[in-house]
Design a protein around this motif. Sequence first.
Motif, PDB file in Angstrom:
ATOM      1  N   VAL A 142       0.839  -1.207   0.000  1.00 35.88           N
ATOM      2  CA  VAL A 142       0.000   0.000   0.000  1.00 35.88           C
ATOM      3  C   VAL A 142       0.869   1.250   0.000  1.00 35.88           C
ATOM      4  CG1 VAL A 142      -1.563   1.368   1.454  1.00 35.88           C
ATOM      5  CG2 VAL A 142      -2.055  -1.027   1.032  1.00 35.88           C
ATOM      6  N   ALA A 143       1.923   1.246   0.835  1.00 30.81           N
ATOM      7  CA  ALA A 143       2.820   2.410   0.902  1.00 30.81           C
ATOM      8  C   ALA A 143       3.531   2.638  -0.428  1.00 30.81           C
ATOM      9  CB  ALA A 143       3.833   2.227   2.029  1.00 30.81           C
ATOM     10  N   VAL A 144       3.973   1.558  -1.069  1.00 33.94           N
ATOM     11  CA  VAL A 144       4.664   1.688  -2.356  1.00 33.94           C
ATOM     12  C   VAL A 144       3.685   2.131  -3.445  1.00 33.94           C
ATOM     13  CG1 VAL A 144       5.926   0.417  -4.137  1.00 33.94           C
ATOM     14  CG2 VAL A 144       6.475   0.061  -1.741  1.00 33.94           C
ATOM     15  N   ALA A 145       2.453   1.649  -3.391  1.00 33.96           N
ATOM     16  CA  ALA A 145       1.451   2.034  -4.396  1.00 33.96           C
ATOM     17  C   ALA A 145       1.146   3.528  -4.327  1.00 33.96           C
ATOM     18  CB  ALA A 145       0.164   1.229  -4.212  1.00 33.96           C
ATOM     19  N   GLU A 146       1.284   4.118  -3.136  1.00 32.04           N
ATOM     20  CA  GLU A 146       1.029   5.558  -2.991  1.00 32.04           C
ATOM     21  C   GLU A 146       2.082   6.405  -3.684  1.00 32.04           C
ATOM     22  OE1 GLU A 146      -1.501   7.460  -1.815  1.00 32.04           O
ATOM     23  OE2 GLU A 146      -2.525   5.554  -1.786  1.00 32.04           O
ATOM     24  N   THR A 147       3.238   5.829  -3.981  1.00 31.25           N
ATOM     25  CA  THR A 147       4.258   6.585  -4.724  1.00 31.25           C
ATOM     26  C   THR A 147       3.878   6.713  -6.193  1.00 31.25           C
ATOM     27  OG1 THR A 147       5.568   4.611  -5.247  1.00 31.25           O
ATOM     28  CG2 THR A 147       6.075   5.771  -3.176  1.00 31.25           C
ATOM     29  N   GLU A 148       2.876   5.940  -6.618  1.00 30.94           N
ATOM     30  CA  GLU A 148       2.377   5.926  -7.997  1.00 30.94           C
ATOM     31  C   GLU A 148       3.483   5.562  -8.983  1.00 30.94           C
ATOM     32  OE1 GLU A 148       0.073   9.430  -8.832  1.00 30.94           O
ATOM     33  OE2 GLU A 148      -1.426   8.841  -7.354  1.00 30.94           O
ATOM     34  N   TRP A 149       4.282   4.604  -8.582  1.00 28.68           N
ATOM     35  CA  TRP A 149       5.344   4.083  -9.422  1.00 28.68           C
ATOM     36  C   TRP A 149       4.691   3.326 -10.574  1.00 28.68           C
ATOM     37  CZ3 TRP A 149       8.744  -0.659  -8.023  1.00 28.68           C
ATOM     38  CH2 TRP A 149       9.850  -0.707  -8.873  1.00 28.68           C
ATOM     39  N   GLN A 150       5.007   3.692 -11.797  1.00 30.15           N
ATOM     40  CA  GLN A 150       4.329   3.142 -12.972  1.00 30.15           C
ATOM     41  C   GLN A 150       4.526   1.636 -13.112  1.00 30.15           C
ATOM     42  OE1 GLN A 150       2.100   4.594 -14.950  1.00 30.15           O
ATOM     43  NE2 GLN A 150       2.269   6.330 -13.578  1.00 30.15           N
ATOM     44  N   ILE A 152       4.405  -0.609 -10.820  1.00 33.37           N
ATOM     45  CA  ILE A 152       3.358  -1.293 -10.041  1.00 33.37           C
ATOM     46  C   ILE A 152       2.046  -1.264 -10.798  1.00 33.37           C
ATOM     47  CG2 ILE A 152       1.942  -1.078  -7.974  1.00 33.37           C
ATOM     48  CD1 ILE A 152       4.380  -0.509  -6.426  1.00 33.37           C
ATOM     49  N   PHE A 153       1.740  -0.120 -11.414  1.00 33.67           N
ATOM     50  CA  PHE A 153       0.481   0.003 -12.136  1.00 33.67           C
ATOM     51  C   PHE A 153       0.445  -0.885 -13.378  1.00 33.67           C
ATOM     52  CE2 PHE A 153      -0.051   4.546 -10.356  1.00 33.67           C
ATOM     53  CZ  PHE A 153      -0.515   4.020  -9.166  1.00 33.67           C
ATOM     54  N   GLN A 154       1.613  -1.258 -13.904  1.00 28.43           N
ATOM     55  CA  GLN A 154       1.630  -2.179 -15.046  1.00 28.43           C
ATOM     56  C   GLN A 154       1.091  -3.549 -14.649  1.00 28.43           C
ATOM     57  OE1 GLN A 154       5.693  -2.209 -16.343  1.00 28.43           O
ATOM     58  NE2 GLN A 154       5.483  -0.355 -17.571  1.00 28.43           N
ATOM     59  N   PHE A 155       1.438  -3.996 -13.448  1.00 29.82           N
ATOM     60  CA  PHE A 155       1.025  -5.324 -13.001  1.00 29.82           C
ATOM     61  C   PHE A 155      -0.272  -5.302 -12.199  1.00 29.82           C
ATOM     62  CE2 PHE A 155       5.677  -5.578 -13.441  1.00 29.82           C
ATOM     63  CZ  PHE A 155       5.722  -6.548 -14.426  1.00 29.82           C
ATOM     64  N   TRP A 156      -0.555  -4.193 -11.532  1.00 25.61           N
ATOM     65  CA  TRP A 156      -1.754  -4.061 -10.712  1.00 25.61           C
ATOM     66  C   TRP A 156      -2.519  -2.828 -11.181  1.00 25.61           C
ATOM     67  CZ3 TRP A 156      -2.851  -7.756  -7.059  1.00 25.61           C
ATOM     68  CH2 TRP A 156      -1.825  -8.625  -6.761  1.00 25.61           C
ATOM     69  N   LYS A 157      -3.140  -2.937 -12.332  1.00 18.41           N
ATOM     70  CA  LYS A 157      -3.827  -1.806 -12.965  1.00 18.41           C
ATOM     71  C   LYS A 157      -4.929  -1.230 -12.068  1.00 18.41           C
ATOM     72  CE  LYS A 157      -4.393   0.628 -16.767  1.00 18.41           C
ATOM     73  NZ  LYS A 157      -3.453   1.655 -17.095  1.00 18.41           N
ATOM     74  N   TYR A 165      -6.594   3.203 -10.025  1.00 14.69           N
ATOM     75  CA  TYR A 165      -7.893   3.805  -9.747  1.00 14.69           C
ATOM     76  C   TYR A 165      -8.078   3.919  -8.242  1.00 14.69           C
ATOM     77  CZ  TYR A 165      -8.457   2.696 -14.608  1.00 14.69           C
ATOM     78  OH  TYR A 165      -8.260   2.619 -15.954  1.00 14.69           O
ATOM     79  N   TRP A 166      -8.581   5.066  -7.815  1.00 12.61           N
ATOM     80  CA  TRP A 166      -8.666   5.347  -6.386  1.00 12.61           C
ATOM     81  C   TRP A 166      -9.583   4.394  -5.641  1.00 12.61           C
ATOM     82  CZ3 TRP A 166      -8.651  11.310  -5.336  1.00 12.61           C
ATOM     83  CH2 TRP A 166      -7.398  11.811  -5.673  1.00 12.61           C
ATOM     84  N   ALA A 167     -10.643   3.948  -6.262  1.00 12.69           N
ATOM     85  CA  ALA A 167     -11.551   3.035  -5.565  1.00 12.69           C
ATOM     86  C   ALA A 167     -10.839   1.711  -5.262  1.00 12.69           C
ATOM     87  CB  ALA A 167     -12.802   2.792  -6.398  1.00 12.69           C
ATOM     88  N   GLY A 168     -10.053   1.203  -6.201  1.00 14.28           N
ATOM     89  CA  GLY A 168      -9.302  -0.030  -5.977  1.00 14.28           C
ATOM     90  C   GLY A 168      -8.245   0.141  -4.902  1.00 14.28           C
ATOM     91  N   ARG A 169      -7.548   1.269  -4.938  1.00 17.07           N
ATOM     92  CA  ARG A 169      -6.537   1.552  -3.921  1.00 17.07           C
ATOM     93  C   ARG A 169      -7.188   1.682  -2.545  1.00 17.07           C
ATOM     94  NH1 ARG A 169      -2.666   6.474  -5.276  1.00 17.07           N
ATOM     95  NH2 ARG A 169      -2.977   5.577  -7.317  1.00 17.07           N
ATOM     96  N   GLY A 170      -8.350   2.318  -2.505  1.00 17.36           N
ATOM     97  CA  GLY A 170      -9.061   2.483  -1.238  1.00 17.36           C
ATOM     98  C   GLY A 170      -9.515   1.158  -0.649  1.00 17.36           C
TER      99      GLY A 170
END
Length: 196
Positions: free
Chosen positions: A84-92, A94-99, A103-108
């Motif tokens: 969760v902490a790493v996902a908040e950095t919005e490192w691209q 991570i988003f490649q594997f966890w699309k 989206y904020w609802a998924g992160r929430g």
Amino acid sequence: MSSSNRDPELLPQDDDTPPQLDLQHLKRGDPFLVVCRCFSGLAVISAILCVVANVFSAIHAFKTGNDIFGGILRCYAIVIALFVAVAETEWQRIFQFWKILEYWAGRGMLQVFVGVMTRALSDLESGGQAMVILQQVSSYMLLACGLVYIITGILCIGHLKRARMKKAESREQALRDLEELENRRKELQSLLGRRS
């Protein structure tokens, strides 16, 4: 039309020097993105507090040997809270594997899961009153951040943030190009000044 009726700003100036650009005025940031960064920082702090609370609880569970399965679950909570902490950095990457985390609802939903897991696994015997307070504060903070993300994600605020980030990135690139052109203009002016 007489020259006296003309706008003085439109008249040619005596010297051919272009006006100086105020780049500092152009560099001001978007307040909406600043608020988003602050909220993201709060979510990171909450996730790290959950990591700390779960680490101490897992150590206590493995030391006493009474709750091995609870200790294993706390290890999963640690890994997910770090994610969760790493996902908040919005490192691209991570988003490649966890699309869905883009989206904020998924992160929430992920943050709510970690907050609930931290709260559900809280142990009254794992370090006294201070540890219980840390577990409760961290879990409720991350739970609140997750709920805000879900609600704002449903309201498409995340899409607005992504659009504004793209606009800010293109603006920053344009400012860098403008600074390079301004530096080049000054160099050319100094060369012309030496020759004349």
